[in-house]
Design an enzyme around this catalytic site. Sequence first.
Site, PDB file in Angstrom:
ATOM      1  N   SER A   1     -14.594  89.489  91.972  1.00 35.43           N
ATOM      2  CA  SER A   1     -13.153  89.782  91.952  1.00 35.43           C
ATOM      3  C   SER A   1     -12.886  91.185  92.494  1.00 35.43           C
ATOM      4  CB  SER A   1     -12.601  89.691  90.529  1.00 35.43           C
ATOM      5  OG  SER A   1     -12.817  88.416  89.990  1.00 35.43           O
TER       6      SER A   1
HETATM    7  N1  SAH Z   1     -16.294  87.378  86.961  1.00 41.18           N
HETATM    8  C1  SAH Z   1     -16.906  87.195  88.255  1.00 41.18           C
HETATM    9  C2  SAH Z   1     -15.942  86.482  89.192  1.00 41.18           C
HETATM   10  C3  SAH Z   1     -16.620  85.353  89.880  1.00 41.18           C
HETATM   11  S1  SAH Z   1     -15.598  84.187  90.706  1.00 41.18           S
HETATM   12  C4  SAH Z   1     -17.442  88.482  88.831  1.00 41.18           C
HETATM   13  O1  SAH Z   1     -17.220  89.545  88.240  1.00 41.18           O
HETATM   14  O2  SAH Z   1     -18.127  88.451  89.859  1.00 41.18           O
HETATM   15  C5  SAH Z   1     -15.422  82.938  89.460  1.00 41.18           C
HETATM   16  C6  SAH Z   1     -16.682  82.296  88.949  1.00 41.18           C
HETATM   17  O3  SAH Z   1     -16.276  81.267  88.045  1.00 41.18           O
HETATM   18  C7  SAH Z   1     -17.561  81.611  89.992  1.00 41.18           C
HETATM   19  O4  SAH Z   1     -18.864  82.115  89.913  1.00 41.18           O
HETATM   20  C8  SAH Z   1     -17.491  80.115  89.618  1.00 41.18           C
HETATM   21  O5  SAH Z   1     -18.681  79.409  89.888  1.00 41.18           O
HETATM   22  C9  SAH Z   1     -17.199  80.217  88.130  1.00 41.18           C
HETATM   23  N2  SAH Z   1     -16.591  79.016  87.521  1.00 41.18           N
HETATM   24  C10 SAH Z   1     -15.641  78.195  88.026  1.00 41.18           C
HETATM   25  N3  SAH Z   1     -15.360  77.191  87.147  1.00 41.18           N
HETATM   26  C11 SAH Z   1     -16.147  77.425  86.048  1.00 41.18           C
HETATM   27  C12 SAH Z   1     -16.332  76.739  84.802  1.00 41.18           C
HETATM   28  N4  SAH Z   1     -15.672  75.634  84.481  1.00 41.18           N
HETATM   29  N5  SAH Z   1     -17.231  77.263  83.931  1.00 41.18           N
HETATM   30  C13 SAH Z   1     -17.923  78.390  84.216  1.00 41.18           C
HETATM   31  N6  SAH Z   1     -17.803  79.063  85.379  1.00 41.18           N
HETATM   32  C14 SAH Z   1     -16.931  78.592  86.280  1.00 41.18           C
END
Ligand code: SAH
Length: 220
Positions: A68
């Site tokens: 993000s």
């Molecule tokens: N918090 C992260 C942001 C990553 S983007 C950071 O600091 O880098 C969002 C993430 O959510 C992705 O890795 C995606 O695979 C995950 N995601 C999407 N749906 C999800 C679910 N149902 N359960 C767990 N993770 C999920």
Amino acid sequence: MPPSFIDNYRHKGLRKKLVEIVKMNGVENPKVLDAIGKLPRHLFLESAFEELAYEDKALPIGDGQTISQPFTVAYQTELLKLQPGMKVLEIGTGSGYQACILSLMDVEVHSIERQENLYHKTKNLLSKLGFTKIKTYFRDGFLGIPEEMPFDAILVTAGARDIPQALLNQLKIGGRLVIPVGEMATQKMLRLTRTSSNTFDKETLEDFKFVPLLKGVVKK
Ligand code: SAH
């Protein structure tokens, strides 16, 4: 930090500037700003992105996902109103950057990722960086972590079409869920505060653009 992870004066200088940008965009909590200033974001990215690590931008982390934007991380963290010792659940571990920012807020962090590849890669990185207290899970975040409930705060870092009921159920009374919700390309940031066992106060905040929150898990 292990010696293989280089965090030099240039990185530190760039981080200072990033903190100023995040502050200018409206984040006020000094502890949140401090965490952004401390955590070397370039270590959560492939070396090809090192030059861009301290721009206020979302960047690719592989497996079709993104880290993000720093402002978004700071904004969501501030919305949680964390106090030391709180128990926090993050949905979407991704690169692990947000989980580490939470950990620097002196809270107990539990973080779920649905992609097995990313889960293993990040678990490994967190332990190398010394963030050994963060608990990571390879699961579907829609279901939360029933055996660890209730949580003081739940943070969803992917865009949801609606609010998963399990996450509401796993909040303490007085606890907060911060989640971007929307049916289109952008989502509204929502903050839900549990006011009793069956009532929630809902605040609708700014527009954001997240990768989608998807059901089920992806095995490698
Ligand atoms: N918090 C992260 C942001 C990553 S983007 C950071 O600091 O880098 C969002 C993430 O959510 C992705 O890795 C995606 O695979 C995950 N995601 C999407 N749906 C999800 C679910 N149902 N359960 C767990 N993770 C999920």
